[in-house]
Design a protein around this motif. Structure first.
Motif, PDB file in Angstrom:
ATOM      1  N   ALA A  37       0.819  -1.205   0.000  1.00 23.53           N
ATOM      2  CA  ALA A  37       0.000   0.000   0.000  1.00 23.53           C
ATOM      3  C   ALA A  37       0.856   1.259   0.000  1.00 23.53           C
ATOM      4  O   ALA A  37       0.554   2.242  -0.679  1.00 23.53           O
ATOM      5  CB  ALA A  37      -0.936  -0.004   1.211  1.00 23.53           C
ATOM      6  N   SER A  42      -1.614   6.635  -5.019  1.00 23.66           N
ATOM      7  CA  SER A  42      -3.071   6.574  -4.945  1.00 23.66           C
ATOM      8  C   SER A  42      -3.650   6.615  -6.355  1.00 23.66           C
ATOM      9  O   SER A  42      -2.975   7.002  -7.318  1.00 23.66           O
ATOM     10  CB  SER A  42      -3.609   7.745  -4.111  1.00 23.66           C
ATOM     11  N   PHE A  43      -4.895   6.206  -6.461  1.00 17.17           N
ATOM     12  CA  PHE A  43      -5.573   6.139  -7.759  1.00 17.17           C
ATOM     13  C   PHE A  43      -5.536   7.500  -8.449  1.00 17.17           C
ATOM     14  O   PHE A  43      -5.754   8.537  -7.822  1.00 17.17           O
ATOM     15  CB  PHE A  43      -7.019   5.691  -7.547  1.00 17.17           C
ATOM     16  N   ARG A 107     -12.781   3.823  -9.910  1.00 14.76           N
ATOM     17  CA  ARG A 107     -12.350   4.382  -8.622  1.00 14.76           C
ATOM     18  C   ARG A 107     -12.511   3.370  -7.491  1.00 14.76           C
ATOM     19  O   ARG A 107     -11.680   3.305  -6.592  1.00 14.76           O
ATOM     20  CB  ARG A 107     -13.158   5.649  -8.323  1.00 14.76           C
ATOM     21  N   ALA A 108     -13.599   2.603  -7.546  1.00 11.50           N
ATOM     22  CA  ALA A 108     -13.826   1.599  -6.495  1.00 11.50           C
ATOM     23  C   ALA A 108     -12.751   0.519  -6.544  1.00 11.50           C
ATOM     24  O   ALA A 108     -12.165   0.153  -5.514  1.00 11.50           O
ATOM     25  CB  ALA A 108     -15.217   0.979  -6.652  1.00 11.50           C
ATOM     26  N   GLY A 110      -9.874   0.873  -7.846  1.00 13.92           N
ATOM     27  CA  GLY A 110      -8.603   1.550  -7.577  1.00 13.92           C
ATOM     28  C   GLY A 110      -8.302   1.759  -6.110  1.00 13.92           C
ATOM     29  O   GLY A 110      -7.169   2.123  -5.758  1.00 13.92           O
ATOM     30  N   GLN A 111      -9.280   1.542  -5.242  1.00 16.77           N
ATOM     31  CA  GLN A 111      -9.032   1.649  -3.806  1.00 16.77           C
ATOM     32  C   GLN A 111      -8.387   0.389  -3.241  1.00 16.77           C
ATOM     33  O   GLN A 111      -7.848   0.401  -2.128  1.00 16.77           O
ATOM     34  CB  GLN A 111     -10.352   1.921  -3.054  1.00 16.77           C
ATOM     35  N   LEU A 112      -8.441  -0.709  -3.997  1.00 20.19           N
ATOM     36  CA  LEU A 112      -7.851  -1.964  -3.522  1.00 20.19           C
ATOM     37  C   LEU A 112      -6.337  -1.902  -3.626  1.00 20.19           C
ATOM     38  O   LEU A 112      -5.790  -1.418  -4.620  1.00 20.19           O
ATOM     39  CB  LEU A 112      -8.372  -3.140  -4.352  1.00 20.19           C
ATOM     40  N   ARG A 113      -5.672  -2.389  -2.597  1.00 23.68           N
ATOM     41  CA  ARG A 113      -4.210  -2.453  -2.609  1.00 23.68           C
ATOM     42  C   ARG A 113      -3.790  -3.729  -1.880  1.00 23.68           C
ATOM     43  O   ARG A 113      -3.998  -3.860  -0.673  1.00 23.68           O
ATOM     44  CB  ARG A 113      -3.593  -1.237  -1.916  1.00 23.68           C
ATOM     45  N   ASN A 119      -2.385  -4.388  -9.056  1.00 24.36           N
ATOM     46  CA  ASN A 119      -3.316  -3.351  -8.614  1.00 24.36           C
ATOM     47  C   ASN A 119      -3.601  -2.292  -9.681  1.00 24.36           C
ATOM     48  O   ASN A 119      -2.749  -1.980 -10.515  1.00 24.36           O
ATOM     49  CB  ASN A 119      -2.754  -2.673  -7.367  1.00 24.36           C
ATOM     50  N   LYS A 176     -13.376  -6.798   0.807  1.00 24.40           N
ATOM     51  CA  LYS A 176     -13.526  -5.382   0.463  1.00 24.40           C
ATOM     52  C   LYS A 176     -14.767  -5.117  -0.372  1.00 24.40           C
ATOM     53  O   LYS A 176     -14.933  -4.033  -0.939  1.00 24.40           O
ATOM     54  CB  LYS A 176     -12.287  -4.895  -0.307  1.00 24.40           C
TER      55      LYS A 176
END
Length: 491
Positions: A37, A42-43, A107-108, A110-113, A119, A176
């Motif tokens: 992470a 970030s996205f 975007r949703a 893209g929040q996964l890490r 990713n 998630k």
């Protein structure tokens, strides 16, 4: 194997997989997730121009998708301005007509890490363009290593690791709120720098506006998908079962055929002959049992990702061996072990004089087609002036009058009547000689846009990045240049 297989057939039909309780994550796994992470940006929403630059104008040479240039959605290898390598999926123009829906989905995801995922780093949504930007995985797909191997078949211990890492990826996504994965197959599993398997994030978004999620042969799709055309979390488990069959057999066997072999107690026909002596009856029995449960006709009878992880952890072998050793892959890729050429050594030492001598000797031999274009336009006075600017720039470059060379090369470039990657390369080095590394880097990147597979462009990027004290990015560019030069020498 007979009595073991009798026990297998009894449990395949009537037993369910019982998880051995929740497996607590070790501190090492938690640290790995935290490191993943923190290491990733970030996205980000990219412009189409940024992604054109990253892929040298979506050059054919940068296509990496298994299905080639004519696939509805093509995946390109690209390099951002910070030298991070990325995979860029470009959807066809009929996909995702609703830009808001596309952005919300991207975007949703893209929040996964997670270290078990390739990713999602960003997206682009401009006009009709819909693109996804993800981490680039250099060691190809599971399909390549399992079905089309060239050096050695995948070892049993590595196949078990693939199964576990994939289950862990699905468990993370489920935790998630992203339990749906579209068209899970051997092409969706890719291998990172260390040859660890990862699940591509692209499958977390649907493939097209009509919701058709299975591009593979219908013989491999979940029964409920054929009835309803919809994907559910249980459908993903069915696809996981087909992947377990792939790992066990080394082939893409239709589930109905595999289940017939299991019912006929014919485990030998189901097992890859390359694996002989690498696993026990119990291990083979357990993997077939897991596959059978995943392939149950009724979705509710299939296991969930957490129970798969619980069942796969005890099966792991050679856990201390790094994946790249199990796979027979040199860590860091081919360039890591490749000796540097004189130009590579000069870039590493920042020996600009040596780089100048190499470029001078190279002349314009890599400007394909430029000579014919020049002779065709010789009769126009404007072209004559442009050619004179280039010639004066070449004289100044040869005599190491770099400020003068920059001025004349700029006149040639600004005229816009001809494009020469060598002129950009020479001006890039002239900027470096004049202590202008930012301008040198911009010209080196432009050189690569014009000529995507020309190794000189990557070498000059490395030199400029070393001058800017961006060591990690410079090393990446240097490795890429070495690979391109090696390919050129082979051909």
């Amino acid at each position: 194997m007979g009595c073991e297989f009798s026990r297998l057939c009894a449990c395949c039909c009537c037993c369910s997989i019982e998880p051995n309780g929740v497996i607590a994550k070790s501190h090492d796994v938690e640290k790995e997730e935290a490191d993943e992470a923190s290491d990733l940006p970030s996205f980000h929403e990219f412009s189409i121009e940024q992604l054109k630059m990253a892929t040298s104008g979506f050059a054919v040479e940068n296509i990496v998708s298994e299905h080639g240039e004519k696939a509805p959605n093509v995946v390109y290898k690209g390099k951002l301005q910070n030298q991070r390598q990325v995979a860029i999926k470009r959807f066809n123009r009929s996909a995702w007509p609703d830009s808001r829906q596309f952005l919300d989905e991207a975007r949703a995801v893209g929040q996964l890490r997670n270290p078990r995922l390739a990713n999602l780093l960003g997206c682009c949504c401009e006009g009709d363009e819909r693109l996804l930007v993800a981490e680039f995985m250099p060691h190809e797909t599971l399909a390549k290593h399992l079905f089309h191997w060239e050096t050695q078949p995948m070892k049993w211990a590595m196949r078990l690791r693939v199964a576990l890492y994939l289950a862990e990826a699905l468990e993370y996504c489920t935790s998630k709120g992203r339990a749906l994965y579209h068209d899970l197959n051997a092409y969706r599993i890719v291998f990172d720098d260390d040859a660890n398997p990862r699940l591509s994030c692209f499958g977390l978004m649907k493939n097209s506006r009509d919701g058709k999620s299975y591009s593979t042969n219908l013989a491999f799709t979940p029964p409920e998908y054929l009835r309803t055309g919809r994907v559910t979390p249980e459908s993903v488990m069915y696809s996981f079962g087909t992947l377990l069959l792939d790992l066990l057999s080394g082939k893409h066997i239709p589930p109905s055929h595999a289940l017939d072999l299991i019912r006929d107690r014919n485990l030998e026909m189901l097992t890859d002959s390359c694996l002989e002596g690498q696993f026990s009856n119990d291990e083979g029995t357990e993997l077939v049992r897991l596959a059978s449960r995943c392939l149950q006709y009724e979705p509710r009878e299939r296991p969930n990702p957490k129970s798969l992880v619980s069942a796969l952890v005890p099966l792991q072998k050679e856990t201390e061996q790094p994946s790249h050793l199990l796979m027979g892959i040199t860590q860091g890729g081919a360039a890591a072990a490749m000796p540097l050429t004189p130009l590579g050594e000069a870039c590493l030492r920042m020996d600009l004089t040596a780089i100048h001598e190499i470029l001078e000797n190279l002349a314009y031999k890599d400007d394909e087609g430029a000579t014919a274009e020049l002779s065709f336009h010789m009769w126009t006075s404007q072209m004559q002036d442009t050619l004179n600017s280039k010639k004066k720039g070449d004289v100044a470059f040869r005599h190491k009058e770099f400020k003068t060379a920059i001025d004349y090369y700029t006149q040639f470039i600004d005229a816009g009547t001809m494009i020469s990657p060598t002129v950009y390369a020479r001006r890039s080095l002239s900027y470096l000689m004049s202590d202008m590394p930012d301008e040198a880097l911009n010209d080196a990147i432009q050189t690569q846009v014009i000529s995507p597979i020309w190794h000189i462009a990557s070498y000059l990027q490395a030199a400029a990045l070393f001058a800017l004290k961006r060591e990690n990015e410079a090393q990446i560019a240097l490795k890429e240049a070495s690979v391109l030069e090696e390919k050129k020498n082979i051909t």
